[in-house]
Design a protein around this motif. Sequence first.
Motif, PDB file in Angstrom:
ATOM      1  N   LEU A 128       0.841  -1.139   0.043  1.00  0.00           N
ATOM      2  CA  LEU A 128       0.018   0.068  -0.128  1.00  0.00           C
ATOM      3  C   LEU A 128       0.809   1.252  -0.132  1.00  0.00           C
ATOM      4  O   LEU A 128       0.776   2.379  -0.874  1.00  0.00           O
ATOM      5  CB  LEU A 128      -0.810  -0.014   1.238  1.00  0.00           C
ATOM      6  CG  LEU A 128      -1.943   1.052   1.476  1.00  0.00           C
ATOM      7  CD1 LEU A 128      -2.725   1.328  -0.017  1.00  0.00           C
ATOM      8  CD2 LEU A 128      -2.497   1.005   2.523  1.00  0.00           C
ATOM      9  N   ASN A 129       1.848   1.273   0.709  1.00  0.00           N
ATOM     10  CA  ASN A 129       2.969   2.506   0.915  1.00  0.00           C
ATOM     11  C   ASN A 129       3.558   2.707  -0.492  1.00  0.00           C
ATOM     12  O   ASN A 129       3.700   3.776  -0.844  1.00  0.00           O
ATOM     13  CB  ASN A 129       3.672   2.320   1.963  1.00  0.00           C
ATOM     14  CG  ASN A 129       3.243   2.456   3.273  1.00  0.00           C
ATOM     15  OD1 ASN A 129       2.174   3.095   3.433  1.00  0.00           O
ATOM     16  ND2 ASN A 129       3.816   2.033   4.379  1.00  0.00           N
ATOM     17  N   THR A 130       3.818   1.657  -1.279  1.00  0.00           N
ATOM     18  CA  THR A 130       4.559   1.741  -2.405  1.00  0.00           C
ATOM     19  C   THR A 130       3.582   2.351  -3.341  1.00  0.00           C
ATOM     20  O   THR A 130       3.689   3.104  -4.305  1.00  0.00           O
ATOM     21  CB  THR A 130       4.835   0.267  -2.965  1.00  0.00           C
ATOM     22  OG1 THR A 130       5.861  -0.301  -2.415  1.00  0.00           O
ATOM     23  CG2 THR A 130       5.524   0.251  -4.309  1.00  0.00           C
ATOM     24  N   LEU A 131       2.247   1.749  -3.385  1.00  0.00           N
ATOM     25  CA  LEU A 131       1.268   2.454  -4.409  1.00  0.00           C
ATOM     26  C   LEU A 131       1.058   3.787  -4.085  1.00  0.00           C
ATOM     27  O   LEU A 131       0.978   4.729  -5.000  1.00  0.00           O
ATOM     28  CB  LEU A 131      -0.160   1.682  -4.138  1.00  0.00           C
ATOM     29  CG  LEU A 131      -1.493   2.208  -4.940  1.00  0.00           C
ATOM     30  CD1 LEU A 131      -1.032   2.069  -6.438  1.00  0.00           C
ATOM     31  CD2 LEU A 131      -2.658   1.445  -4.661  1.00  0.00           C
ATOM     32  N   ALA A 132       0.791   3.998  -2.947  1.00  0.00           N
ATOM     33  CA  ALA A 132       0.799   5.551  -2.240  1.00  0.00           C
ATOM     34  C   ALA A 132       2.009   6.688  -2.830  1.00  0.00           C
ATOM     35  O   ALA A 132       1.263   7.571  -3.342  1.00  0.00           O
ATOM     36  CB  ALA A 132       0.467   5.638  -1.049  1.00  0.00           C
ATOM     37  N   ALA A 133       2.968   6.166  -2.384  1.00  0.00           N
ATOM     38  CA  ALA A 133       4.108   7.066  -2.706  1.00  0.00           C
ATOM     39  C   ALA A 133       4.220   6.986  -4.382  1.00  0.00           C
ATOM     40  O   ALA A 133       4.617   8.257  -4.942  1.00  0.00           O
ATOM     41  CB  ALA A 133       5.417   6.393  -2.262  1.00  0.00           C
ATOM     42  N   GLY A 134       3.963   6.027  -5.166  1.00  0.00           N
ATOM     43  CA  GLY A 134       4.093   6.194  -6.748  1.00  0.00           C
ATOM     44  C   GLY A 134       3.127   7.249  -7.150  1.00  0.00           C
ATOM     45  O   GLY A 134       3.388   7.899  -8.082  1.00  0.00           O
ATOM     46  N   CYS A 135       1.864   7.199  -6.442  1.00  0.00           N
ATOM     47  CA  CYS A 135       0.785   8.274  -6.914  1.00  0.00           C
ATOM     48  C   CYS A 135       1.182   9.383  -6.579  1.00  0.00           C
ATOM     49  O   CYS A 135       0.720  10.154  -7.546  1.00  0.00           O
ATOM     50  CB  CYS A 135      -0.629   7.429  -6.436  1.00  0.00           C
ATOM     51  SG  CYS A 135      -1.206   6.012  -7.026  1.00  0.00           S
ATOM     52  N   THR A 136       1.555   9.726  -5.473  1.00  0.00           N
ATOM     53  CA  THR A 136       1.666  11.192  -5.080  1.00  0.00           C
ATOM     54  C   THR A 136       3.027  11.577  -5.694  1.00  0.00           C
ATOM     55  O   THR A 136       3.228  12.750  -5.873  1.00  0.00           O
ATOM     56  CB  THR A 136       1.761  11.219  -3.592  1.00  0.00           C
ATOM     57  OG1 THR A 136       2.598  10.351  -2.952  1.00  0.00           O
ATOM     58  CG2 THR A 136       0.422  10.901  -2.975  1.00  0.00           C
ATOM     59  N   GLY A 137       3.953  10.710  -5.983  1.00  0.00           N
ATOM     60  CA  GLY A 137       5.229  11.107  -6.814  1.00  0.00           C
ATOM     61  C   GLY A 137       4.689  11.511  -8.085  1.00  0.00           C
ATOM     62  O   GLY A 137       5.259  12.633  -8.896  1.00  0.00           O
ATOM     63  N   LEU A 138       3.733  11.053  -8.790  1.00  0.00           N
ATOM     64  CA  LEU A 138       3.442  11.043 -10.157  1.00  0.00           C
ATOM     65  C   LEU A 138       2.479  12.304 -10.109  1.00  0.00           C
ATOM     66  O   LEU A 138       2.844  13.530 -10.902  1.00  0.00           O
ATOM     67  CB  LEU A 138       2.343  10.032 -10.653  1.00  0.00           C
ATOM     68  CG  LEU A 138       1.551  10.434 -11.726  1.00  0.00           C
ATOM     69  CD1 LEU A 138       1.406   8.729 -12.452  1.00  0.00           C
ATOM     70  CD2 LEU A 138       0.343  10.867 -11.817  1.00  0.00           C
ATOM     71  N   LEU A 139       1.654  12.783  -9.118  1.00  0.00           N
ATOM     72  CA  LEU A 139       1.048  13.845  -8.880  1.00  0.00           C
ATOM     73  C   LEU A 139       1.781  15.144  -8.538  1.00  0.00           C
ATOM     74  O   LEU A 139       1.587  16.152  -9.348  1.00  0.00           O
ATOM     75  CB  LEU A 139      -0.045  13.796  -7.720  1.00  0.00           C
ATOM     76  CG  LEU A 139      -1.201  12.882  -8.146  1.00  0.00           C
ATOM     77  CD1 LEU A 139      -2.222  12.650  -6.925  1.00  0.00           C
ATOM     78  CD2 LEU A 139      -2.025  13.329  -9.188  1.00  0.00           C
ATOM     79  N   GLY A 140       2.980  15.136  -7.782  1.00  0.00           N
ATOM     80  CA  GLY A 140       3.800  15.893  -7.592  1.00  0.00           C
ATOM     81  C   GLY A 140       4.629  16.390  -8.732  1.00  0.00           C
ATOM     82  O   GLY A 140       4.640  17.715  -9.044  1.00  0.00           O
ATOM     83  N   TRP A 141       5.184  15.585  -9.592  1.00  0.00           N
ATOM     84  CA  TRP A 141       5.891  15.876 -10.857  1.00  0.00           C
ATOM     85  C   TRP A 141       5.011  16.626 -11.739  1.00  0.00           C
ATOM     86  O   TRP A 141       5.170  17.546 -12.242  1.00  0.00           O
ATOM     87  CB  TRP A 141       6.470  14.716 -11.532  1.00  0.00           C
ATOM     88  CG  TRP A 141       7.561  15.012 -12.436  1.00  0.00           C
ATOM     89  CD1 TRP A 141       7.292  15.403 -13.694  1.00  0.00           C
ATOM     90  CD2 TRP A 141       8.905  14.584 -12.421  1.00  0.00           C
ATOM     91  NE1 TRP A 141       8.421  15.549 -14.387  1.00  0.00           N
ATOM     92  CE2 TRP A 141       9.403  14.904 -13.735  1.00  0.00           C
ATOM     93  CE3 TRP A 141       9.580  13.890 -11.367  1.00  0.00           C
ATOM     94  CZ2 TRP A 141      10.793  14.639 -13.811  1.00  0.00           C
ATOM     95  CZ3 TRP A 141      10.842  13.517 -11.719  1.00  0.00           C
ATOM     96  CH2 TRP A 141      11.452  13.965 -12.962  1.00  0.00           C
ATOM     97  N   LEU A 142       3.543  16.237 -11.722  1.00  0.00           N
ATOM     98  CA  LEU A 142       2.699  16.738 -12.612  1.00  0.00           C
ATOM     99  C   LEU A 142       2.603  18.220 -12.485  1.00  0.00           C
ATOM    100  O   LEU A 142       2.172  19.290 -13.105  1.00  0.00           O
ATOM    101  CB  LEU A 142       1.473  15.909 -12.805  1.00  0.00           C
ATOM    102  CG  LEU A 142       1.371  14.481 -13.492  1.00  0.00           C
ATOM    103  CD1 LEU A 142       0.263  13.865 -13.863  1.00  0.00           C
ATOM    104  CD2 LEU A 142       2.121  14.799 -15.151  1.00  0.00           C
TER     105      LEU A 142
END
Length: 189
Positions: A128-142
């Motif tokens: 779950l932490n891997t999924l969450a960090a990948g998603c917010t990393g994507l959003l932060g970059w965008l």
Amino acid sequence: DNPVAIKTIECAIADRAKFSAWLVFVPVWALLVYFPVAHWVWGPGGWIVDHLGALDFAGGLPVEITSGASGLALALVLGPRLGFKKDAMRPHNLPMVMLGAGLLWLGWFGFNAGSALGANGLAAAAFLNTLAAGCTGLLGWLFVEQRRDGHPTTLGAASGAVAGLVAITPSCGTVSLLGALVVGLAAGV
């Protein structure tokens, strides 16, 4: 040795090394850099974990830090790519970039959650932490791309997701979900 680590270094020196030199570099790097650091973290009596008390759940030090630092050092030694700052160095096939990022993300679940060495609550939390960090990393970059360039890109989405995954790897089994969201967002930004 770890294919993610090798791929990181390979990407850092794209278009600047002969294949024959690469074939010599990989086993020497693995023997002198990766294997000793992996033993320090994962081996019995490894001094980074056992003696220094470091927490590295899924291998951020042996995989991401050694390959990132090695890729940077090698890129500095080899110099800039031909045409750097003159040619647009965008990927030639964006759908393949997205496919590669998706496959990488899928594999990251196995790497991070699999580090729990069982199908248990720790593995679920790491997943779950891997999924969450990948998603917010994507959003932060965008978000940064939107502010900087006026529009986000799919290449940026892939880059942000990978940044979030890299950042959460050492702590995916030890942080809370909120912590994973913050780690991913910070990495994406």
